[in-house]
Design an enzyme around this catalytic site. Structure first.
Site, PDB file in Angstrom:
ATOM      1  N   THR A 139      -1.032   7.583  -1.127  1.00 46.83           N
ATOM      2  CA  THR A 139      -2.337   7.462  -1.787  1.00 46.83           C
ATOM      3  C   THR A 139      -3.225   6.412  -1.127  1.00 46.83           C
ATOM      4  OG1 THR A 139      -1.577   5.756  -3.337  1.00 46.83           O
ATOM      5  CG2 THR A 139      -1.246   8.070  -3.979  1.00 46.83           C
TER       6      THR A 139
ATOM      7  N   ARG B 138       0.831  -1.195   0.000  1.00 44.99           N
ATOM      8  CA  ARG B 138       0.000   0.000   0.000  1.00 44.99           C
ATOM      9  C   ARG B 138       0.867   1.246   0.000  1.00 44.99           C
ATOM     10  NH1 ARG B 138      -4.633   0.406   4.425  1.00 44.99           N
ATOM     11  NH2 ARG B 138      -2.837   0.193   5.806  1.00 44.99           N
TER      12      ARG B 138
ATOM     13  N   ASP C 189      -1.440  -3.823  12.478  1.00 44.23           N
ATOM     14  CA  ASP C 189      -0.889  -4.305  11.214  1.00 44.23           C
ATOM     15  C   ASP C 189      -0.710  -5.819  11.304  1.00 44.23           C
ATOM     16  OD1 ASP C 189       1.246  -5.147   9.272  1.00 44.23           O
ATOM     17  OD2 ASP C 189       1.128  -3.029   8.723  1.00 44.23           O
TER      18      ASP C 189
ATOM     19  N   ASP D 231       2.892  -7.169  10.472  1.00 40.21           N
ATOM     20  CA  ASP D 231       3.868  -6.918  11.531  1.00 40.21           C
ATOM     21  C   ASP D 231       3.646  -7.840  12.718  1.00 40.21           C
ATOM     22  OD1 ASP D 231       5.145  -4.955  10.099  1.00 40.21           O
ATOM     23  OD2 ASP D 231       4.142  -3.279  11.100  1.00 40.21           O
TER      24      ASP D 231
END
Length: 209
Positions: free
Chosen positions: A108, A104, A200, A203
């Site tokens: 944006t 990602r 996340d 992670d």
């Protein structure tokens, strides 16, 4: 939405709660993701066709049913989707596994493809896309688009936690794709993370930051 299936099984809901806990270690997180994926796979594969066969038991002949040979492919979105593969393969070890690499863009929030490797016969297989989180929906939509461009026709998207925005976007752009998840959270923060979510997933799976 007719194409959205939310798992309410007590074991799945219990394990999702443990996943959300910020104090859950990477080892425990990986184990939970695999366990939840296997439990979800039970329902995701419910429509696999069967055929009748005769089996010789120690005491006679039984007319029973086996999977009719329908081909499956699991396609994790790298990297977090890898955590869901083993759980699914425990149920369907004969399935093929493809990989789609997306990251990602932090500015944006849109996905960028960097890798795509799929079975040669992907167009003949029922495809299950795996990604723990369906956040903005960008990665999910792009992964489905890549698969369709390679000939895939029957696609399901399986995640652990989705945002309402992600569900709406994937349903809007790919109304033919079934969405399977354990929870739909109400919003995203300014960084595109699901709130309350679980942080996340990549992670937490791999112990990185």
């Amino acid at each position: 939405m007719k194409n959205v299936f939310i798992f309410d099984h007590p074991l799945i809901q219990h394990k999702i709660s443990l996943l959300r806990d910020k104090n859950t270690s990477s080892k425990e997180f990986r184990e939970l993701v695999s366990e939840i994926s296997m439990l979800m796979g039970y329902e995701v594969t419910r429509d696999i066709p069967l055929k009748e066969v005769e089996i010789e038991t120690p005491v006679g002949i039984a007319k029973t049913k086996v999977v009719s040979g329908k081909k499956l492919a699991f396609v994790p979105i790298l990297r977090a989707g890898l955590g869901m593969v083993d759980g699914m393969l425990k149920l369907v070890p004969m399935a093929r596994v493809g990989h789609i690499g997306l990251y990602r863009d932090h500015d944006t929030l849109e996905p960028v493809e960097y890798y795509c490797k799929l079975p040669d016969d992907i167009g003949e297989r029922d495809v299950v896309v795996l990604d723990p989180m369906l956040a903005t929906g960008g990665s999910g939509c792009d992964a489905v688009k890549f698969l369709k461009n390679h000939g895939a026709k029957n696609i399901k998207f399986v995640c652990l936690i989705a945002s309402q925005q992600g569900v709406e976007r994937l349903s809007r752009e790919h109304p033919d794709v079934g969405i399977y998840c354990a929870a739909v959270d109400e919003r995203l923060n300014e960084h595109g993370y699901i709130v309350p979510g679980l942080g996340d997933a990549g992670d937490r799976l791999f112990g990185t930051k």
